[in-house]
Design a protein around this motif. Structure first.
Motif, PDB file in Angstrom:
ATOM      1  N   LEU A 188      -9.364  14.071   5.000  1.00 24.66           N
ATOM      2  CA  LEU A 188      -8.608  13.217   4.077  1.00 24.66           C
ATOM      3  C   LEU A 188      -7.750  12.208   4.826  1.00 24.66           C
ATOM      4  CD1 LEU A 188      -7.525  15.924   1.473  1.00 24.66           C
ATOM      5  CD2 LEU A 188      -8.962  13.931   0.983  1.00 24.66           C
ATOM      6  N   HIS A 189      -7.209  12.636   5.955  1.00 17.94           N
ATOM      7  CA  HIS A 189      -6.352  11.739   6.739  1.00 17.94           C
ATOM      8  C   HIS A 189      -7.118  10.521   7.247  1.00 17.94           C
ATOM      9  CE1 HIS A 189      -2.703  10.824   9.017  1.00 17.94           C
ATOM     10  NE2 HIS A 189      -3.501  10.426   9.991  1.00 17.94           N
ATOM     11  N   GLN A 190      -8.412  10.684   7.461  1.00 12.50           N
ATOM     12  CA  GLN A 190      -9.217   9.579   8.010  1.00 12.50           C
ATOM     13  C   GLN A 190      -9.628   8.550   6.963  1.00 12.50           C
ATOM     14  OE1 GLN A 190     -12.275  10.845  11.098  1.00 12.50           O
ATOM     15  NE2 GLN A 190     -11.658  12.859  10.338  1.00 12.50           N
ATOM     16  N   ILE A 191      -9.442   8.866   5.674  1.00 14.35           N
ATOM     17  CA  ILE A 191      -9.943   7.956   4.632  1.00 14.35           C
ATOM     18  C   ILE A 191      -8.825   7.525   3.672  1.00 14.35           C
ATOM     19  CG2 ILE A 191     -12.343   8.731   4.762  1.00 14.35           C
ATOM     20  CD1 ILE A 191     -11.740  10.520   2.282  1.00 14.35           C
ATOM     21  N   PRO A 192      -7.685   7.100   4.190  1.00 19.18           N
ATOM     22  CA  PRO A 192      -6.584   6.710   3.292  1.00 19.18           C
ATOM     23  C   PRO A 192      -6.935   5.457   2.498  1.00 19.18           C
ATOM     24  CG  PRO A 192      -6.131   5.948   5.514  1.00 19.18           C
ATOM     25  CD  PRO A 192      -7.381   6.791   5.606  1.00 19.18           C
ATOM     26  N   GLU A 193      -6.453   5.419   1.262  1.00 20.17           N
ATOM     27  CA  GLU A 193      -6.731   4.274   0.390  1.00 20.17           C
ATOM     28  C   GLU A 193      -5.482   3.939  -0.419  1.00 20.17           C
ATOM     29  OE1 GLU A 193     -11.282   4.868  -0.943  1.00 20.17           O
ATOM     30  OE2 GLU A 193     -10.045   6.671  -1.017  1.00 20.17           O
ATOM     31  N   LEU A 194      -5.327   2.659  -0.732  1.00 19.91           N
ATOM     32  CA  LEU A 194      -4.148   2.192  -1.448  1.00 19.91           C
ATOM     33  C   LEU A 194      -4.245   2.528  -2.941  1.00 19.91           C
ATOM     34  CD1 LEU A 194      -3.657  -1.271   0.291  1.00 19.91           C
ATOM     35  CD2 LEU A 194      -2.556   0.921   0.837  1.00 19.91           C
ATOM     36  N   ALA A 195      -3.141   2.331  -3.631  1.00 22.90           N
ATOM     37  CA  ALA A 195      -3.013   2.685  -5.042  1.00 22.90           C
ATOM     38  C   ALA A 195      -4.132   2.093  -5.892  1.00 22.90           C
ATOM     39  CB  ALA A 195      -1.662   2.216  -5.567  1.00 22.90           C
ATOM     40  N   LEU A 196      -4.745   2.954  -6.697  1.00 27.53           N
ATOM     41  CA  LEU A 196      -5.819   2.619  -7.636  1.00 27.53           C
ATOM     42  C   LEU A 196      -7.121   2.229  -6.945  1.00 27.53           C
ATOM     43  CD1 LEU A 196      -3.802   0.642 -10.351  1.00 27.53           C
ATOM     44  CD2 LEU A 196      -4.359   3.083 -10.303  1.00 27.53           C
ATOM     45  N   GLN A 197      -7.189   2.416  -5.621  1.00 26.94           N
ATOM     46  CA  GLN A 197      -8.404   2.131  -4.864  1.00 26.94           C
ATOM     47  C   GLN A 197      -8.971   3.399  -4.218  1.00 26.94           C
ATOM     48  OE1 GLN A 197      -7.734  -1.169  -2.098  1.00 26.94           O
ATOM     49  NE2 GLN A 197      -6.200  -2.041  -3.479  1.00 26.94           N
ATOM     50  N   GLU A 198      -8.547   4.571  -4.666  1.00 23.86           N
ATOM     51  CA  GLU A 198      -8.818   5.827  -3.963  1.00 23.86           C
ATOM     52  C   GLU A 198     -10.196   6.397  -4.280  1.00 23.86           C
ATOM     53  OE1 GLU A 198      -6.520   5.466  -6.362  1.00 23.86           O
ATOM     54  OE2 GLU A 198      -4.490   5.923  -5.678  1.00 23.86           O
ATOM     55  N   THR A 199     -11.227   5.550  -4.224  1.00 25.56           N
ATOM     56  CA  THR A 199     -12.571   5.984  -4.623  1.00 25.56           C
ATOM     57  C   THR A 199     -13.172   6.993  -3.653  1.00 25.56           C
ATOM     58  OG1 THR A 199     -13.456   4.008  -3.545  1.00 25.56           O
ATOM     59  CG2 THR A 199     -13.066   3.876  -5.905  1.00 25.56           C
ATOM     60  N   GLY A 238      -5.111  -0.721   8.889  1.00 19.60           N
ATOM     61  CA  GLY A 238      -3.986  -1.158   8.082  1.00 19.60           C
ATOM     62  C   GLY A 238      -3.600  -0.230   6.957  1.00 19.60           C
ATOM     63  N   VAL A 239      -4.241   0.940   6.868  1.00 20.61           N
ATOM     64  CA  VAL A 239      -3.917   1.907   5.810  1.00 20.61           C
ATOM     65  C   VAL A 239      -3.778   3.290   6.457  1.00 20.61           C
ATOM     66  CG1 VAL A 239      -4.539   2.834   3.542  1.00 20.61           C
ATOM     67  CG2 VAL A 239      -5.306   0.542   4.202  1.00 20.61           C
ATOM     68  N   MET A 240      -2.743   4.037   6.031  1.00 17.92           N
ATOM     69  CA  MET A 240      -2.481   5.347   6.638  1.00 17.92           C
ATOM     70  C   MET A 240      -1.813   6.268   5.622  1.00 17.92           C
ATOM     71  SD  MET A 240       0.202   6.226   9.715  1.00 17.92           S
ATOM     72  CE  MET A 240       0.574   7.941  10.144  1.00 17.92           C
ATOM     73  N   HIS A 241      -2.074   7.554   5.764  1.00 20.94           N
ATOM     74  CA  HIS A 241      -1.330   8.553   4.993  1.00 20.94           C
ATOM     75  C   HIS A 241       0.021   8.785   5.678  1.00 20.94           C
ATOM     76  CE1 HIS A 241      -3.674   9.712   1.597  1.00 20.94           C
ATOM     77  NE2 HIS A 241      -4.762   9.883   2.321  1.00 20.94           N
ATOM     78  N   ALA A 242       0.846   7.741   5.673  1.00 23.23           N
ATOM     79  CA  ALA A 242       2.133   7.792   6.354  1.00 23.23           C
ATOM     80  C   ALA A 242       3.196   8.506   5.527  1.00 23.23           C
ATOM     81  CB  ALA A 242       2.593   6.366   6.688  1.00 23.23           C
ATOM     82  N   CYS A 243       2.870   8.864   4.285  1.00 23.37           N
ATOM     83  CA  CYS A 243       3.795   9.640   3.460  1.00 23.37           C
ATOM     84  C   CYS A 243       3.317  11.081   3.310  1.00 23.37           C
ATOM     85  CB  CYS A 243       3.959   8.985   2.089  1.00 23.37           C
ATOM     86  SG  CYS A 243       5.514   9.399   1.270  1.00 23.37           S
ATOM     87  N   GLY A 244       2.221  11.417   3.977  1.00 28.24           N
ATOM     88  CA  GLY A 244       1.759  12.803   3.985  1.00 28.24           C
ATOM     89  C   GLY A 244       1.032  13.257   2.742  1.00 28.24           C
ATOM     90  N   HIS A 245       0.460  12.322   1.978  1.00 26.59           N
ATOM     91  CA  HIS A 245      -0.260  12.744   0.780  1.00 26.59           C
ATOM     92  C   HIS A 245      -1.530  13.528   1.118  1.00 26.59           C
ATOM     93  CE1 HIS A 245       1.719   9.454  -1.950  1.00 26.59           C
ATOM     94  NE2 HIS A 245       2.598  10.234  -1.341  1.00 26.59           N
ATOM     95  N   ASP A 246      -2.018  13.393   2.343  1.00 26.54           N
ATOM     96  CA  ASP A 246      -3.139  14.238   2.766  1.00 26.54           C
ATOM     97  C   ASP A 246      -2.722  15.711   2.796  1.00 26.54           C
ATOM     98  OD1 ASP A 246      -1.414  13.428   4.828  1.00 26.54           O
ATOM     99  OD2 ASP A 246      -2.925  13.618   6.383  1.00 26.54           O
ATOM    100  N   ILE A 247      -1.469  15.958   3.179  1.00 25.41           N
ATOM    101  CA  ILE A 247      -0.930  17.323   3.119  1.00 25.41           C
ATOM    102  C   ILE A 247      -0.810  17.769   1.664  1.00 25.41           C
ATOM    103  CG2 ILE A 247       1.097  18.766   3.587  1.00 25.41           C
ATOM    104  CD1 ILE A 247      -0.289  18.148   6.152  1.00 25.41           C
ATOM    105  N   HIS A 248      -0.286  16.901   0.802  1.00 26.13           N
ATOM    106  CA  HIS A 248      -0.122  17.239  -0.610  1.00 26.13           C
ATOM    107  C   HIS A 248      -1.461  17.664  -1.224  1.00 26.13           C
ATOM    108  CE1 HIS A 248       3.606  14.333  -1.034  1.00 26.13           C
ATOM    109  NE2 HIS A 248       3.664  15.106   0.030  1.00 26.13           N
TER     110      HIS A 248
END
Length: 384
Positions: free
Chosen positions: A16-27, A95-105
């Motif tokens: 999950l950490h390798q595939i971060p996506e921005l809001a409403l783009q999390e396909t 340019g995109v990262m799980h910098a808030c830890g949502h991959d952990i969530h």
């Protein structure tokens, strides 16, 4: 698939950490979550996708003798941050990262879901993998679409946020407000430009903006109860084109933070009044935009949170920490304003703060968090 092991969970988190996506783009994230969930035992599960919110995912676990439906939310989006961890499983999306830890969530939620797919709960459980927490108010969108009605009705909601300042695996919480609500502030001032040598023929937008900024500083110091907490930060101002021309317009951008929704609304009202006063005083036009969306204060339900804290304090193997309110924003606050529930912290023990390009959570927190949450949910289901 049996209950996910710690090694499997860590691998899921890294994927999950390798595939971060921005809001409403999390396909891609949505597809990965769905693939993991479909490998679980399906006897008690019902999966729901939503055309109007296509990256959202809901999973209902049917209880054996349900007297309530308990909701559990995990946010799935990431931030526009260039990762600087150097990890072998770093983001593959520039340019995109799980910098808030949502991959952990997400991983913790999958671990809890995996357990209850094998051990049927007595109450219904609804897992909500929510898009667009960082922006676009995904929680509010879901609620306003009616996702939590009918068979998918939720009686109480729980969710976590990771915290690098707490020991790995620790559970932190407090009754009352956990996170502040946030509102974006945009102020456009329209005056009349002119020659710097003839100010009497102009309406100076820079002077009006300066007066407005200084008056805004009195809202917290003179209009808000000093025992409470609120913040107004005006972080950006732009005006004018050249030194010897009086500016005809100015724009100010900032943010409001408050610990209760009523406080935010009081700050909003004072800001409106100041803007009207500036219009009269300086003969300019002031357009004020206040954009809160779903970022309401995270106000924990008193009874449910007291119960949650009491459990965590006595649970074997749980390191419980009483925490102070934080001025960060979280759109789970909107859901808690509609459905009673509790948000809590999961410690991930890192020197880097949330939203940092170098955030590196301790992965041992995942299994500790799952055990604490499973234990609490099983305990909650024994109560009337």
């Amino acid at each position: 698939m049996a209950v996910l092991t710690e090694a499997e969970l860590i691998e899921i988190r890294r994927q999950l950490h390798q595939i971060p996506e921005l809001a409403l783009q999390e396909t891609e994230t949505h597809a990965y979550l769905l693939s993991v969930i479909k490998q679980m035992k399906q006897d008690y599960l019902k999966i729901r996708e939503v055309a109007e919110l296509p990256t959202a995912l809901l999973v209902l676990v049917k209880g054996s003798k349900a007297k309530r439906t308990i909701g559990y939310r995990a946010d799935i989006d990431a931030l526009p941050v260039d990762e600087a961890t150097g990890l072998p499983y770093a983001s593959k999306h520039p340019g995109v990262m799980h910098a808030c830890g949502h991959d952990i969530h997400m991983t913790v939620a999958l671990g809890v879901l995996s357990y209850f797919s094998e051990h049927q709960p007595s109450d219904n459980l609804l897992f909500f993998f929510q898009p667009a927490e960082e922006s676009e108010s995904g929680g509010m969108k879901a609620y306003q679409l009616g996702l939590f009605t009918g068979e998918w009705h939720v009686d109480e909601f729980y969710g976590l946020h990771d915290n690098p300042s707490l020991p790995a695996g620790a559970i932190g919480c407090r009754n009352g407000t956990l996170f502040a609500g946030t509102t974006e502030v945009n102020i456009d001032i329209k005056g009349q430009g002119g020659h710097a040598a003839f100010p009497q023929l102009s309406k100076d937008a820079v002077v009006a903006a300066a007066a407005l900024i200084m008056q805004v500083q009195t809202i917290i110091s003179r209009s808000i109860d000093p025992i409470q907490s609120g913040v107004i930060t005006l972080g950006k101002i732009s005006a004018g084109h050249i030194r010897n021309v009086i500016a005809d317009s100015a724009r100010i951008e900032g943010t409001i933070r408050g610990l209760t929704q009523s406080m935010i609304e009081e700050i909003d009202q004072r800001l409106r009044e100041i803007c009207r006063g500036i219009e009269i005083s300086f003969g300019v036009k002031v357009k004020l935009e206040l954009n809160q969306g779903g970022y309401w204060p995270v106000e924990n339900d008193p009874d449910l949170t007291r119960n949650f804290i009491n459990y965590m304090k006595q649970a074997a193997g749980v390191n419980y920490v009483e925490t102070e309110p934080a001025m960060t924003g979280e759109d789970f606050g909107y859901l808690l304003a509609q459905i009673p529930g509790t948000m809590f912290w999961l410690g991930i023990e890192d020197d880097a703060p949330l939203h940092s390009a170098s955030l590196t959570p301790k992965e041992s927190a995942i299994n500790s968090g799952i055990k604490a949450i499973v234990g609490f949910l099983e305990y909650r289901m024994t109560e009337d």
